[in-house]
Scaffold this active site. Structure first.
Site, PDB file in Angstrom:
ATOM      1  CG  HIS A  17      11.179-127.539   5.476  1.00  0.00           C
ATOM      2  ND1 HIS A  17      12.195-126.869   4.830  1.00  0.00           N
ATOM      3  CD2 HIS A  17      10.567-128.293   4.528  1.00  0.00           C
ATOM      4  CE1 HIS A  17      12.184-127.190   3.548  1.00  0.00           C
ATOM      5  NE2 HIS A  17      11.214-128.054   3.345  1.00  0.00           N
ATOM      6  CG  HIS A  28      16.829-130.589   0.969  1.00  0.00           C
ATOM      7  ND1 HIS A  28      16.956-129.347   1.549  1.00  0.00           N
ATOM      8  CD2 HIS A  28      15.853-130.455   0.014  1.00  0.00           C
ATOM      9  CE1 HIS A  28      16.092-128.503   0.990  1.00  0.00           C
ATOM     10  NE2 HIS A  28      15.424-129.162   0.054  1.00  0.00           N
TER      11      HIS A  28
END
Length: 314
Positions: free
Chosen positions: A28, A105
């Site tokens: 992930h 992110h």
């Protein structure tokens, strides 16, 4: 045990099963190990958060870094550990004259997309029977021209290793025979005109900060039945800003590690295959220090025919 070539080390009984029936370990936010703490915030962040970050940069950045870092091993290390699904979130930086693309992110990475994927292509040259699934998504700040440029570069980089969309034979044996090693998912309408690109892969994301919450969500999805084709069960935990503010001593790493034993027990109970309640790709955070790869790969032993024949241990 070395898992660098775990696909070719699977028992031959499994070589003709579709990849969608195998248990495959995934990463992930695979590139968050190289986030640049001094980079701008991504475009999608709110004006309020931008102002807060500008006024209290020395306070916000360490907090952002602690809660956005989901991996601590390089892409080559993740490959060698057995990861075969990669969650890549791609974007262009605002006001960047280089026109390079980065991973994101909340903030941007210091490694670029093309240099990273070149490393993947190089690794695959040394491991010709390993298949990777690359899921590219988000694409913040990218217009059609930027997409076409990236797609052209990806096709040139991976070349004949790219498995075309809709390929009917997706077993290990058939992919080896064709020389295909890369299934490239590209979550954008731009991909529709390129047969080398696959559509987005469903990712079951619980958006919970406890193992119990994640498991409840995943079990609910399992009860509803698996999607067609590839799909991902995300073990990753998520903390909202209230939780982060009220738990200043924690990080995503401490949260993940404290919940790992519960998640591990759940994974051990899962079964891959074609059954409606079976799982396929299982992705998580900190795939280096936590034994996700060996745990997920070992689930494939449950697929072996119970005919008493001797099989190789994975």
């Amino acid at each position: 045990m070395s898992l660098q070539d775990w696909m070719s080390a699977l028992p031959e009984e499994l070589w003709d099963l579709p990849l969608t029936d195998l248990a495959i370990p995934g990463s992930h936010d695979a590139m968050s190990y190289c986030l640049d703490i001094n980079s701008p915030l991504v475009r999608s962040e709110s004006d309020c958060f931008r102002l807060l970050d500008k006024l209290f940069h020395c306070f916000t950045r360490p907090v952002i870094f602690r809660w956005t870092t989901t991996q601590d091993k390089s892409i080559e290390e993740q490959l060698s550990m057995g990861i075969r699904f990669f969650d890549f979130r791609i974007a262009s930086k605002p006001d960047d004259p280089s026109n390079e693309l980065y991973f994101t992110h909340i903030i941007y990475t210091y490694l670029t997309v093309l240099e990273t994927l070149w490393s993947v292509a190089t690794w695959l040259e040394s491991h010709p029977k390993e298949i990777v699934i690359l899921a590219c998504s988000h694409f913040e700040g990218m217009d059609d021209r930027c997409h076409e440029s990236l797609i052209s570069s990806l096709k040139k980089l991976f070349g004949s290793k790219l498995c075309p969309r809709g390929e009917s034979a997706l077993s290990l044996r058939s992919l080896w025979a064709s020389g295909y090693q890369v299934i490239l998912s590209y979550d954008s309408k731009t991909a529709e005109g390129h047969r080398e690109l696959w559509p987005d892969i469903p990712y079951w994301w619980a958006n919970q900060h406890t193992a119990k919450g994640v498991i409840t969500y995943l079990d609910w999805n399992r009860a509803m039945g698996r999607p067609e084709g590839f799909f991902v069960s995300g073990l990753n935990l998520t903390a909202d800003r209230y939780y982060i503010t009220t738990n200043p001593g924690q990080s995503l790493r401490t949260l993940t590690f404290s919940n790992w034993n519960c998640l591990k027990k759940w994974v051990e109970q899962q079964v891959p295959g074609s059954d409606p309640k079976s799982l396929n790709i299982i992705a998580g955070d900190f795939v280096g220090p936590l034994p996700l790869c060996s745990l997920v790969i070992s689930l494939n032993q449950k697929l072996l025919k119970r005919n008493g024949s001797q099989t190789k241990k994975i």
